[in-house]
Scaffold this motif. Structure first.
Motif, short mmCIF file in Angstrom:
data_model
loop_
_atom_site.label_atom_id
_atom_site.label_comp_id
_atom_site.label_asym_id
_atom_site.label_seq_id
_atom_site.Cartn_x
_atom_site.Cartn_y
_atom_site.Cartn_z
N THR A 174 0.83 -1.20 0.00
CA THR A 174 0.00 0.00 0.00
C THR A 174 0.87 1.25 0.00
O THR A 174 1.88 1.32 0.70
N SER A 206 -4.93 9.66 -1.02
CA SER A 206 -5.52 8.43 -1.55
C SER A 206 -4.68 7.23 -1.13
O SER A 206 -3.47 7.33 -0.98
N PHE A 245 -3.49 3.50 -2.31
CA PHE A 245 -3.34 2.80 -3.59
C PHE A 245 -2.49 1.55 -3.41
O PHE A 245 -1.54 1.53 -2.63
N GLY A 284 -6.02 -1.02 -6.51
CA GLY A 284 -6.17 0.27 -7.16
C GLY A 284 -6.38 1.38 -6.14
O GLY A 284 -5.91 1.30 -5.00
N VAL A 285 -7.09 2.42 -6.54
CA VAL A 285 -7.42 3.53 -5.63
C VAL A 285 -8.63 3.11 -4.82
O VAL A 285 -9.78 3.19 -5.28
N SER A 286 -8.40 2.65 -3.60
CA SER A 286 -9.47 2.06 -2.79
C SER A 286 -10.10 3.04 -1.82
O SER A 286 -11.27 2.91 -1.48
N THR A 335 -6.20 10.57 -7.69
CA THR A 335 -6.86 9.48 -8.41
C THR A 335 -6.16 9.20 -9.73
O THR A 335 -5.95 8.04 -10.11
N GLY A 388 -3.00 7.20 -9.31
CA GLY A 388 -3.28 5.78 -9.15
C GLY A 388 -3.60 5.11 -10.48
O GLY A 388 -3.15 3.99 -10.75
N ARG A 404 -11.27 1.91 -10.22
CA ARG A 404 -10.14 1.77 -9.29
C ARG A 404 -8.80 1.81 -10.02
O ARG A 404 -7.89 2.50 -9.61
N HIS A 405 -8.69 1.04 -11.09
CA HIS A 405 -7.47 1.05 -11.89
C HIS A 405 -7.58 1.96 -13.11
O HIS A 405 -6.56 2.31 -13.70
#
Length: 496
Positions: free
Chosen positions: A115, A141, A143, A148-150, A308, A311, A330-331
């Motif tokens: 992470t 964020s 990541f 991905g960007v969670s 975002t 990421g 997310r990705h």
């Protein structure tokens, strides 16, 4: 030749300079020294004593100035060299920390699960005294390559100070970037200590109770550090120091690690990864910024959009090396057509179910409210059937098709009749896979006058039936009127 050593001041030279200034103004230095020497030999010790004391003082001043040489602005050179050395040591430690973090995750087979936290800030102005950046907005964020960007923490900031003397600079900076209202009309949270404590809570590692470093653009490190110090000085803020590292170097080290894990060629140097990072392919992506910047069409400058997009760039550049499936929202952006960018593996023994279907979406990608705190949701939900059918077909022109499902060969003379059949038309024309409202109606007559005198009626019909071949490429049909052809979208005709 070696530089000439500077002669140290002595009692006679002090006397000679004083004698020349009083009695030998019209003489040269050599003549004045000769005349002063004649006087110096006739002086006793008591007369020479004041000049000897003055020479000792000048020696002390000269030695001090030699130890502390100054620049043209009056800053000691030793201080500049020390600051330069400290900066080099700090940068060396940052690079070593990033390299150890990535290499350790690769050794533990957790490269895709490691992470990282990205941070970006917006500011109103920079004060002249102290060089402090007055914060306006902040976003962090969470990541990882797998998730991905969670999670995202984003908030607008009301610094609670009046920017006297900086109104013009602040107004100009706001209008050309984030367009946030200036204090005292600033939006967002006024409790700066609460914002800093929320950041610590957001990034804290529950297992080790440590605070990982934050990554931002190389040119914004000093701005982020200044904003964090501004928040930390408020009453009630925790005294924990946060480390801010350059995200470009993390981008380079992670790309090397993913290439090594995927047995691919590594980038030659960090200039290649830096150039890719600076392109910012998702710069004008909508739907990833806060509600305020979405409404005023300033998504590009929103801090939430920054973290975002970073990421997305990591995922776009590295997930393919580890065969990590992309999850829309997310990705990559939520409206990404994965069928157009995912290519089949060389082996046929891959799991098709592991690919992310375009008929699923994430609820966490809905627009947040401006000034929102936490912005995360790990649940998936299916979208409507209309959305799932938007990209239900695979076209060779987009780089993906299934060899097991071959289309039947259709004679060319039957294509004209198939244009009136809705089912056949949807099967042959990829543009009909979209919604009916977005497809323009075919004109009743052509704008071009075509001479059909040299061809028979069947050829004329073939020339008129061009709907099955996409964008009006009817000239190809007349040459294939008596052969069997198959249409694979966008006017690409293949002989059987």
């Amino acid at each position: 030749m070696p530089p000439k050593k500077k002669q140290k001041p002595n009692a006679f030279m002090v006397f000679a300079l004083e004698w020349k200034s009083k009695f030998g103004r019209g003489l040269s230095m050599e003549q004045a020294t000769k005349k002063a020497g004649e006087v110096w030999t006739k002086m006793d010790a008591s007369q020479r004593a004041p000049y000897q004391d003055k020479a000792k003082e000048e020696k002390i001043v000269a030695s001090r100035s030699a130890a502390h040489k100054l620049t043209c602005t009056g800053v000691p050179i030793s201080q500049i060299e020390k600051e330069k050395m400290d900066q080099e040591n700090k940068e060396r430690l940052m690079k070593r920390d990033i390299e150890m973090t990535v290499s350790k995750s690769a050794q533990n087979d957790e490269l895709e699960k490691q992470t990282y936290y990205f941070i970006m800030v917006n500011y109103f102005t920079k004060t002249l005294k102290g060089g402090v950046y007055v914060p306006a907005e902040l976003a962090v964020s969470k990541f990882s390559l797998k998730e991905g960007v969670s999670r995202i923490y984003q908030t607008l900031i009301n610094p609670g100070v009046n920017i006297y003397g900086h109104q013009y600079e602040a107004q100009h900076h706001s209008e050309t970037t984030h367009n946030l209202p200036l204090p005292p009309n600033a939006l967002g949270d006024k409790n700066l200590a609460n914002i800093y404590n929320e950041i610590l809570k957001f990034i804290r590692d529950e297992g080790s109770d440590n605070y990982p470093p934050l990554y931002t653009h190389r040119d914004c490190i000093h701005i982020v550090e200044s904003v964090l110090d501004f928040l930390k000085t408020d009453i009630g803020a925790s005294n924990i120091e946060l480390k801010v590292y350059p995200i470009q170097y993390l981008f380079y080290i992670m790309k090397e690690a993913t290439c090594e894990a995927g047995e691919l060629e590594k980038p030659k140097s960090f200039y290649i990864t830096d150039a890719y990072f600076e392109r910012d392919f998702f710069e004008f992506q909508i739907g990833i910024s806060c509600q305020y910047h979405e409404d005023i069409d300033k998504c590009k400058y929103c801090t939430q959009s920054y973290v975002t997009r970073w990421g997305y760039m990591f995922a776009d550049y590295m997930c393919g090396d580890l065969a990590i499936p992309l999850v829309p929202g997310r990705h990559c952006p939520i409206n990404t057509n994965l069928n157009a960018i995912i290519t089949e593996a060389p082996s046929k023994n891959y799991d098709e179910e592991s690919m992310v279907s375009v008929s699923t979406g994430l609820t966490h990608v809905t627009k947040p409210v401006a000034g929102s705190k936490y912005y995360c949701d790990d649940q998936k939900s299916a979208v409507s059937a209309a959305t799932s059918n938007a990209y239900s077909k695979d076209f060779p022109s987009l780089g993906r098709h299934d060899n097991k499902k071959k289309r039947p060969k259709v004679p060319s003379h039957s294509l004209s009749s198939s244009t009136n059949d809705e089912d056949d038309d949807a099967d042959l024309n990829p543009w009909n896979a979209r919604s009916r409202g977005s497809v323009p109606r075919e004109p009743e007559s052509s704008h071009f006058d075509i001479d059909y005198s040299g061809i028979n009626s069947s050829d004329a019909d073939d020339c008129n039936s061009v709907a099955s071949y996409g964008r009006g490429r009817g000239s190809l049909v007349s040459s294939l009127n008596k052969s069997t052809v198959s249409s694979y979208g966008r006017g690409r005709n293949f002989r059987p």
